[in-house]
Design an enzyme around this catalytic site. Structure first.
Site, mmCIF file in Angstrom:
data_model
loop_
_atom_site.group_PDB
_atom_site.id
_atom_site.type_symbol
_atom_site.label_atom_id
_atom_site.label_comp_id
_atom_site.label_asym_id
_atom_site.label_seq_id
_atom_site.Cartn_x
_atom_site.Cartn_y
_atom_site.Cartn_z
ATOM 1 N N TYR A 51 0.822 -1.215 0.000
ATOM 2 C CA TYR A 51 0.000 0.000 0.000
ATOM 3 C C TYR A 51 0.859 1.268 0.000
ATOM 4 O O TYR A 51 0.385 2.323 0.448
ATOM 5 C CB TYR A 51 -0.934 -0.013 1.203
ATOM 6 C CG TYR A 51 -2.141 -0.919 1.034
ATOM 7 C CD1 TYR A 51 -3.094 -0.665 0.043
ATOM 8 C CD2 TYR A 51 -2.355 -2.009 1.856
ATOM 9 C CE1 TYR A 51 -4.205 -1.466 -0.123
ATOM 10 C CE2 TYR A 51 -3.473 -2.830 1.702
ATOM 11 C CZ TYR A 51 -4.393 -2.543 0.711
ATOM 12 O OH TYR A 51 -5.508 -3.335 0.551
ATOM 13 N N ASN A 114 -13.276 -3.660 4.320
ATOM 14 C CA ASN A 114 -14.157 -3.760 3.153
ATOM 15 C C ASN A 114 -13.989 -5.072 2.381
ATOM 16 O O ASN A 114 -14.283 -5.164 1.203
ATOM 17 C CB ASN A 114 -14.019 -2.527 2.257
ATOM 18 C CG ASN A 114 -12.629 -2.367 1.669
ATOM 19 O OD1 ASN A 114 -11.721 -3.092 2.027
ATOM 20 N ND2 ASN A 114 -12.470 -1.414 0.765
ATOM 21 N N HIS A 117 -9.792 -6.618 -1.847
ATOM 22 C CA HIS A 117 -9.015 -5.658 -2.636
ATOM 23 C C HIS A 117 -8.884 -6.206 -4.044
ATOM 24 O O HIS A 117 -8.744 -7.419 -4.228
ATOM 25 C CB HIS A 117 -7.609 -5.474 -2.047
ATOM 26 C CG HIS A 117 -6.667 -4.780 -2.998
ATOM 27 N ND1 HIS A 117 -6.579 -3.415 -3.093
ATOM 28 C CD2 HIS A 117 -5.820 -5.284 -3.933
ATOM 29 C CE1 HIS A 117 -5.709 -3.103 -4.042
ATOM 30 N NE2 HIS A 117 -5.227 -4.218 -4.570
ATOM 31 N N GLU A 128 1.390 -6.150 -8.270
ATOM 32 C CA GLU A 128 0.783 -6.783 -7.089
ATOM 33 C C GLU A 128 0.885 -8.305 -7.176
ATOM 34 O O GLU A 128 1.188 -8.967 -6.174
ATOM 35 C CB GLU A 128 -0.671 -6.328 -6.960
ATOM 36 C CG GLU A 128 -0.785 -4.857 -6.577
ATOM 37 C CD GLU A 128 -2.211 -4.330 -6.520
ATOM 38 O OE1 GLU A 128 -2.363 -3.142 -6.176
ATOM 39 O OE2 GLU A 128 -3.166 -5.080 -6.815
HETATM 40 P P1 CMP Z 1 -8.339 -1.129 -1.030
HETATM 41 O O1 CMP Z 1 -9.055 -1.344 -2.314
HETATM 42 O O2 CMP Z 1 -7.639 -2.300 -0.438
HETATM 43 O O3 CMP Z 1 -7.269 0.063 -1.220
HETATM 44 C C1 CMP Z 1 -6.875 0.906 -0.146
HETATM 45 C C2 CMP Z 1 -7.665 0.682 1.094
HETATM 46 O O4 CMP Z 1 -7.596 1.682 2.070
HETATM 47 C C3 CMP Z 1 -9.121 0.604 0.738
HETATM 48 O O5 CMP Z 1 -9.389 -0.594 0.042
HETATM 49 C C4 CMP Z 1 -9.777 0.738 2.114
HETATM 50 O O6 CMP Z 1 -9.999 -0.507 2.753
HETATM 51 C C5 CMP Z 1 -8.730 1.485 2.925
HETATM 52 N N1 CMP Z 1 -9.241 2.750 3.443
HETATM 53 C C6 CMP Z 1 -9.364 3.049 4.741
HETATM 54 N N2 CMP Z 1 -9.855 4.289 4.894
HETATM 55 C C7 CMP Z 1 -10.037 4.794 3.654
HETATM 56 C C8 CMP Z 1 -10.531 6.035 3.150
HETATM 57 N N3 CMP Z 1 -10.930 7.024 3.971
HETATM 58 N N4 CMP Z 1 -10.582 6.188 1.803
HETATM 59 C C9 CMP Z 1 -10.169 5.198 0.975
HETATM 60 N N5 CMP Z 1 -9.692 4.002 1.407
HETATM 61 C C10 CMP Z 1 -9.633 3.802 2.738
#
Ligand code: CMP
Length: 140
Positions: A51, A114, A117, A128
């Site tokens: 990340y 969530n 990914h 990745e």
């Molecule tokens: P992902 O698609 O794994 O990519 C980055 C991750 O950051 C995203 O999913 C979310 O789970 C996490 N995240 C946490 N807080 C935020 C936010 N405010 N905005 C966007 N992503 C967030």
């Protein structure tokens, strides 16, 4: 349509609720083939590297903590336009905004937890995938 590969993570909030099989069924029903898969515990270093693009964001520390809080299932998915197809299947990052029937609408708990990914573009998919799989682990 182009056959592509994309990278997927089933996140700790989902593995904790034993949702791997349900999410995989959704992926396969959508026409994406799981051509590589393993369950791992991400190290802090792996999560920070993965990340790195978000390093300056206010949620970075929480993101790394969440992603290392339990097992994840890392995957390579293959299919027609797999990158966009999987992003459609996942739904919006914020589950409150995700469309009905998407993985995040069905299973995600919050924007941070969530459930899944997926790569956002062809170049990031290549990067990745390479972080977690060697070529001979991917069997199409
Ligand atoms: P992902 O698609 O794994 O990519 C980055 C991750 O950051 C995203 O999913 C979310 O789970 C996490 N995240 C946490 N807080 C935020 C936010 N405010 N905005 C966007 N992503 C967030």
């Amino acid at each position: 349509m182009a056959i592509e590969r994309t990278f997927s993570i089933i996140k700790p909030d989902a593995t904790a609720r034993d949702l791997t099989g349900a999410i995989n069924a959704t992926i396969e029903t959508a026409g994406l083939r799981i051509v590589a898969q393993k369950r791992v515990r991400m190290t802090r270093e792996q999560a920070e590297t993965f990340y790195a693009v978000h390093r300056q964001r206010p949620f970075f520390g929480e993101l790394v903590a969440t992603m290392t809080s339990g097992p994840v299932v890392v995957q390579v998915l293959e299919g027609n336009n797999a990158i966009a197809a999987y992003r459609d299947l996942m739904g919006a990052t914020d589950p409150a905004k995700a469309a009905p029937g998407t993985i995040r609408k069905l299973y995600a708990k919050s924007i941070g937890e969530n459930s899944v990914h997926g790569s956002d573009a062809a170049d990031t998919a290549v990067q990745e995938i390479a972080q977690f799989f060697s070529g001979n682990e991917i069997v199409g």
